[in-house]
Design a protein around this motif. Structure first.
Motif, PDB file in Angstrom:
ATOM      1  N   SER A 253       0.791  -1.243   0.029  1.00  0.00           N
ATOM      2  CA  SER A 253      -0.154  -0.107   0.295  1.00  0.00           C
ATOM      3  C   SER A 253       0.857   1.287  -0.007  1.00  0.00           C
ATOM      4  O   SER A 253       2.023   1.249   0.620  1.00  0.00           O
ATOM      5  CB  SER A 253      -0.737   0.019   1.037  1.00  0.00           C
ATOM      6  OG  SER A 253      -1.892  -0.978   1.032  1.00  0.00           O
ATOM      7  N   TRP A 254       0.484   2.185  -0.808  1.00  0.00           N
ATOM      8  CA  TRP A 254       1.022   3.552  -0.774  1.00  0.00           C
ATOM      9  C   TRP A 254       1.134   4.260   0.336  1.00  0.00           C
ATOM     10  O   TRP A 254       0.003   4.585   0.926  1.00  0.00           O
ATOM     11  CB  TRP A 254       0.589   4.482  -2.112  1.00  0.00           C
ATOM     12  CG  TRP A 254       0.988   3.746  -3.361  1.00  0.00           C
ATOM     13  CD1 TRP A 254       1.671   2.435  -3.705  1.00  0.00           C
ATOM     14  CD2 TRP A 254       0.775   4.550  -4.596  1.00  0.00           C
ATOM     15  NE1 TRP A 254       1.767   2.156  -4.906  1.00  0.00           N
ATOM     16  CE2 TRP A 254       1.247   3.365  -5.600  1.00  0.00           C
ATOM     17  CE3 TRP A 254       0.343   5.688  -5.156  1.00  0.00           C
ATOM     18  CZ2 TRP A 254       1.342   3.605  -7.026  1.00  0.00           C
ATOM     19  CZ3 TRP A 254       0.454   5.776  -6.352  1.00  0.00           C
ATOM     20  CH2 TRP A 254       0.827   4.892  -7.488  1.00  0.00           C
ATOM     21  N   THR A 255       2.138   4.615   0.837  1.00  0.00           N
ATOM     22  CA  THR A 255       2.482   5.416   1.971  1.00  0.00           C
ATOM     23  C   THR A 255       2.261   6.958   1.919  1.00  0.00           C
ATOM     24  O   THR A 255       2.672   7.157   0.613  1.00  0.00           O
ATOM     25  CB  THR A 255       3.509   5.110   2.863  1.00  0.00           C
ATOM     26  OG1 THR A 255       4.664   5.221   2.246  1.00  0.00           O
ATOM     27  CG2 THR A 255       3.428   3.616   3.235  1.00  0.00           C
ATOM     28  N   PRO A 256       1.997   7.778   2.757  1.00  0.00           N
ATOM     29  CA  PRO A 256       2.454   9.471   2.333  1.00  0.00           C
ATOM     30  C   PRO A 256       3.734   9.513   1.829  1.00  0.00           C
ATOM     31  O   PRO A 256       4.015  10.532   1.348  1.00  0.00           O
ATOM     32  CB  PRO A 256       1.865   9.975   3.617  1.00  0.00           C
ATOM     33  CG  PRO A 256       0.879   9.123   4.321  1.00  0.00           C
ATOM     34  CD  PRO A 256       1.636   7.672   4.147  1.00  0.00           C
TER      35      PRO A 256
ATOM     36  N   GLU B  23      -4.622   3.715  -3.016  1.00  0.00           N
ATOM     37  CA  GLU B  23      -3.290   4.541  -3.682  1.00  0.00           C
ATOM     38  C   GLU B  23      -3.547   6.037  -4.169  1.00  0.00           C
ATOM     39  O   GLU B  23      -2.825   6.905  -4.021  1.00  0.00           O
ATOM     40  CB  GLU B  23      -2.832   3.532  -4.891  1.00  0.00           C
ATOM     41  CG  GLU B  23      -2.386   2.235  -4.158  1.00  0.00           C
ATOM     42  CD  GLU B  23      -1.743   1.308  -5.186  1.00  0.00           C
ATOM     43  OE1 GLU B  23      -1.874   1.668  -6.676  1.00  0.00           O
ATOM     44  OE2 GLU B  23      -1.339   0.237  -5.144  1.00  0.00           O
TER      45      GLU B  23
ATOM     46  N   THR C 287      -4.048   8.429  -1.466  1.00  0.00           N
ATOM     47  CA  THR C 287      -2.913   8.852  -0.747  1.00  0.00           C
ATOM     48  C   THR C 287      -2.140   9.652  -1.766  1.00  0.00           C
ATOM     49  O   THR C 287      -1.578  10.854  -1.383  1.00  0.00           O
ATOM     50  CB  THR C 287      -2.118   7.472  -0.403  1.00  0.00           C
ATOM     51  OG1 THR C 287      -2.779   6.548   0.178  1.00  0.00           O
ATOM     52  CG2 THR C 287      -0.692   7.974   0.446  1.00  0.00           C
TER      53      THR C 287
END
Ligand SMILES: [Zn+2]
Length: 421
Positions: free
Chosen positions: A272-275, A319, A322
């Protein structure tokens, strides 16, 4: 021939060439003056709406726009009553493929057949500009020429032509083979540079790199970083954009490090894409085309359960969420031509679920792609002097985002591409 006759022929030829040159510059044949009256106009994502507006179109451009009382309609103009309708700049779809069986014979196919295809896939959804990011270059250029000559009703087409990959993605192999299409793999950085140079010379408007290419059995063929970098540098030397299909984390990292401008999809095979990750994308000025509908299409095609499909889509939506929260630039795109899910309703619903507001989604449809692809001087906004590319909607997208998919009228360069019955 005497001197005077020579001069005459010379002047005649000069005038003839000048006319041909003008014809080549004007996107479509000149149309009659048009006036759209009574609609509510959203001129751009960051300007206030104009209620009960009149838009006058002359010679493919917007000659006047303002409240009805302030705009004079020229004598002889064709007036279209847009009362109760909502008008925005013409939409971009930044991820399409001129690659359906019905479009593969663009040079010779009959105009009504091509019009039918263009209506179903693009015109009726309000698209006046599209970026084809993977097709047969000669064929796509042939279709574009027929559109620009006024033979076919269709959007402005930008194209990358044949994509570059180190292995053919498993899901297009059958189609490529059965249609006898040549899309060779690239083997080395120098090979990639030659391909980029050759395709740009033939008329491509950008390049597409499969930094990750699905091979089946859970395998992904990733493009080596030096190849990505060499190909991207060559495209940038020609001031053209580089679009990547990333597929997994390695493909994403190669795209970022290699100088890619645009991601063609959100990414299924990555954490999962993080900040922190989306901040890196923003920092690198990498734009994202979400293509959320594609994942619904693939899940259904693969026979996934409703629960698995929902989970997969939620990953893609998160995604985009974010990325958007980090201030990243989204470009609307749906992968039509690869998918036959032409209806845009689901895409707008999912973008909205990702937290994107109407102005943000309108940006992804109009001003962001126009700026990214070098067209902001004449398209992307409804303003005097801009190209008359307009999408007329049945409902108010500020109140219901799916109104963006209920198109009443599509106008490109003052020419009507599509009218709903
Ligand atoms: Zn695609």
């Amino acid at each position: 021939m005497n001197h005077a006759a020579h001069s005459f022929v010379y002047i005649f030829m000069r005038v003839g060439f000048a006319l041909i040159a003008l014809g080549a510059l004007s996107p479509l044949f000149p149309a009659a003056d048009l006036a759209l009256t009574g609609g509510t106009v959203y001129p751009s994502p960051d300007s206030p709406l104009i209620a009960n507006a009149t838009i006058v179109i002359h010679d493919s451009r917007i000659a006047a726009i303002g409240p009805r009382a302030s705009v004079r309609i020229p004598a002889g103009a064709k007036v279209l009553d847009c009362s109760g309708k909502f008008i925005t700049a013409g939409f971009w779809n930044s991820h399409v493929h001129i690659f359906t069986p019905g479009l593969l014979q663009a040079r010779n196919a009959a105009a009504p057949e091509l019009n039918e295809q263009m209506d179903a896939m693009l015109n009726r959804w309000g698209f006046t500009s599209v970026f084809d990011i993977g097709s047969v270059l000669e064929n796509t250029l042939a279709l574009r020429r027929r559109i620009e000559r006024g033979e076919i009703r269709g959007p402005r087409i930008l194209t990358v032509g044949e994509p570059l990959w180190t292995e053919t993605p498993v899901y297009v192999r059958g189609f490529i083979e059965s249609n006898h299409i040549a899309m060779p793999v690239v083997n080395a950085p120098e090979d990639a540079v030659q391909r980029v140079r050759a395709q740009i010379q033939r008329g491509a408007d950008g390049i597409k790199l499969f930094t990750g290419s699905v091979q089946g059995g859970g395998k992904v063929a990733n493009m080596p970083l030096d190849m990505v970098r060499s190909a991207a540098q060559e495209a940038h030397r020609h001031h053209l954009p580089v679009i990547a299909h990333p597929q997994n984390s390695a493909g994403l990292e190669a795209a970022i490090a290699g100088g890619v401008d645009i991601l063609a999809h959100t990414v299924p095979d990555s954490p999962s894409w993080t900040p922190a990750f989306t901040a890196r994308l923003k920092q690198a000025h990498v734009a994202l085309i979400p293509t959320l509908t594609l994942f619904d299409f693939e899940a259904r095609k693969g026979g996934a359960s409703d629960k698995d499909r929902e989970q997969w889509i939620e990953k893609m939506v998160s995604e985009l969420r974010t990325f958007s929260e980090a201030g990243g630039e989204a470009l609307f795109g749906t992968d039509v031509g690869y998918t036959d899910h032409f209806d845009t309703t689901l895409e707008f619903t999912l973008m909205s679920r990702a937290g994107m507001s109407f102005p943000q989604i309108l940006t992804s449809l109009t001003t962001a792609p126009a700026r990214r692809f070098g067209f902001s001087g004449h398209i992307g906004r409804v303003a005097k002097g801009m190209d008359a590319d307009l999408t007329v909607l049945e409902g108010d997208p500020a109140k219901d985002i799916t109104a963006l998919s209920r198109v009443r009228l599509t106008v490109r360069g003052g020419r009507i591409l599509y009218t709903a019955n």
